[in-house]
Design an enzyme around this catalytic site. Structure first.
Site, PDB file in Angstrom:
ATOM      1  N   ASP A 118       4.859   9.273   3.723  1.00 12.72           N
ATOM      2  CA  ASP A 118       5.780   8.764   2.701  1.00 12.72           C
ATOM      3  C   ASP A 118       5.150   7.774   1.724  1.00 12.72           C
ATOM      4  OD1 ASP A 118       5.397   6.735   4.508  1.00 12.72           O
ATOM      5  OD2 ASP A 118       7.510   6.197   4.693  1.00 12.72           O
ATOM      6  N   GLU A 119       3.823   7.767   1.619  1.00  5.36           N
ATOM      7  CA  GLU A 119       3.199   6.815   0.693  1.00  5.36           C
ATOM      8  C   GLU A 119       1.860   7.341   0.202  1.00  5.36           C
ATOM      9  OE1 GLU A 119       1.786   3.132   2.400  1.00  5.36           O
ATOM     10  OE2 GLU A 119       1.814   4.005   4.415  1.00  5.36           O
TER      11      GLU A 119
END
Length: 402
Positions: free
Chosen positions: A102-103
């Protein structure tokens, strides 16, 4: 000077669930195993208002919030959202490095001139992610990875923060030393005991000897980062998966071999399908068996030929299981391919014992099974897994004793 974004999807697993069920938007949602010993993976911001946070035991969270909405992990769904997210980023530039599901870090140096400024570009990315995925993200902007990462943490959810060498004294230095990305809790406690309370304390030259006492050879790296310097460059090669794996936590601990093997078969199929989808192969197959929170084993078998074939993966997993399982009840099982590479990059190394011509897929499977069979007692025979897929008897043994 480079311009680096760190983009972090907010409360990712919970946000994914809210995205597909908007009625959960204002409810305290957590993602966790729904059992007493379950641990929270992600908590929505509504849940955090009650003091609920990730890594908290579920029963404690339920005491803090009686109307907690508990949802199970749906990793396949989360991975599909993650892939869409990175496709959005790739639309802007190929110069990005995936940090986790998620990053990512994004080097926008060569494209920022197309916008009024870096903040306008960040705002556009935020809007596109929200419009497409219905998930918010926080973005840190700086001239290096470390400061951009720290910046994205400063304003959550949905914030945009610019950190520069000229403003870190007011924005960064007042923060607790434990908020430095990469400094663990135990190290932070030791630093606090020696008077290093804030990042500003950490950045002072006179405290360097104390820092070195606890961080050793990493002291200079973190000292420079606290002063706004980070020489680590983005590496888009990290976007290539290093492993493909799946694991499952059982509803209750079990030493029922047939139940365990059913889970291992399903996990082997999932790993095979994921690897095939990305056209990745490996000759390192690993099994994980977790008995308690503290006790687990990982065992790897190295094949002569790289593969993503279900039959080969599953037969190897069964071999590893039978050679290493000690009859204790397990709570988690996992299967993975490590050191994966793209099939197109794979150059098969034929030994003196290989045929000159490459065998077809079925022949390769049979050859691997024969190789594994040679390591087993004569009383144990392997059965090709694909022959068993259509059988409905869940008590069928996959390694049969004569």
């Amino acid at each position: 000077m480079p311009i680096i974004f760190h983009i972090d999807l907010n409360s990712f697993y919970a946000s994914c669930e809210i995205a597909r069920n908007p009625s959960l938007a204002d409810k305290p949602v957590v993602i966790a195993g729904n059992s007493r010993r379950g641990v929270i993976t992600t908590a929505s911001y509504s849940a955090r208002k009650y003091g609920v946070h990730s890594a908290m035991p579920l029963f404690q969270a339920q005491k803090l919030c009686k109307h907690l909405v508990i949802l199970p992990v749906d990793m396949n769904y989360y991975k599909s959202i993650s892939e869409q997210f990175f496709k959005i980023i790739a639309h802007y530039t190929s110069e990005f490095e995936i940090a986790s599901i998620d990053e990512c870090y994004v080097d926008v140096t060569d494209i920022v001139y197309e916008y009024e400024n870096a903040i306008e570009l960040a705002s556009q990315i935020q809007k596109q992610v929200m419009d497409t995925l219905h998930i918010g993200c926080s973005i840190g902007i700086s001239h290096n990875r470390f400061l951009s990462k720290m910046g994205s943490d400063l304003k959550k959810p949905n914030g945009i923060t610019v950190l520069t060498k000229t403003n870190i004294q007011s924005f960064l230095w007042p923060l607790p030393v434990g908020t430095i990305h990469g400094i663990g809790k135990k190290t932070a406690v030791k630093l606090n005991e020696n008077g290093i309370i804030t990042i500003g304390d950490f950045a002072r030259k006179e405290n360097y000897d104390i820092i070195k006492q606890y961080l050793g050879r990493n002291a200079l790296l973190f000292y420079n980062r606290a002063n706004g310097n980070d020489a680590v460059k983005l590496n888009s090669a990290h976007n290539q998966l290093q492993s493909v794996g799946n694991s499952t936590t059982l509803e209750k601990d079990t030493n029922d071999i047939e139940v365990i093997k059913e889970h291992l078969k399903r996990l082997s199929m999932q790993v095979s399908q994921r690897a095939k989808k990305r056209d990745l192969i490996s000759n390192h197959i690993t099994i994980t068996l977790k008995y308690t929170r503290e006790l687990s084993i990982n065992r790897t078998y190295r094949l002569e030929t790289a593969t993503n074939d279900f039959d080969i993966i599953y037969e190897t997993v069964l071999l590893l299981f039978d050679l290493n399982y000690d009859d204790q009840p397990i709570r988690l099982a996992g299967v993975s391919l490590s050191n994966v590479i793209a099939r197109k990059d794979y150059s098969k190394q034929l030994s003196l014992f290989n045929y000159e011509k490459e065998k077809n897929d079925d022949s390769q499977t049979d050859e691997v099974i024969r190789s594994i069979q040679q390591q087993l007692p004569d009383t144990v025979k392997l059965t090709k897994a694909s022959k068993l897929l259509n059988q409905t008897n869940h008590q069928k043994k996959y390694i049969d004793e004569e």
